[in-house]
Design a protein around this motif. Structure first.
Motif: not given
Length: 115
Positions: A40-42, A90-95
């Protein structure tokens, strides 16, 4: 092209998680694969990339020495082993991968590091 991530969870600081991504719709073994994350916010950040044959991996400075990217070309899978997790992970991780100038993304998996 379809990318489906899994393995995200809530984990305490210092803990470990392994993220997985299954790929389909393209010749997996011929493309480098990446993991990105968005907190968030990054800005979205590339965390790690691995060569098509799995020999070479590169990492963001923020995760170097803690995260390991790997792949299994027989299973069309790419993994991200995350150790010594910190709250800032902490984040959402994507491939993701790039094919002919177009970047493809999975839906993401949430990693939350908190006590």
């Amino acid at each position: 092209v379809q990318l489906v991530e899994s393995g995200g969870d809530l984990v305490q600081p210092g803990g470990s998680l392994r993220l997985s991504c299954v790929a389909s719709g393209f010749t997996f073994s011929t493309y480098p694969m990446s993991w990105y994350r968005k907190a968030p916010e990054k800005e979205r950040e590339r965390v790690a990339v691995i060569s098509s044959n799995g020999v070479v991996g590169n990492y963001a400075d923020s995760v170097k020495g803690r995260f390991t990217i790997s792949r299994d070309n027989a299973k069309n899978m790419v993994y991200l082993q995350m150790n010594t997790l910190k709250s800032e992970d902490t984040a959402v991780y994507y491939c993701s991968l790039l094919i002919l100038g177009e970047r493809y993304w999975g839906q993401g998996t949430q990693v939350t590091v908190s006590s």
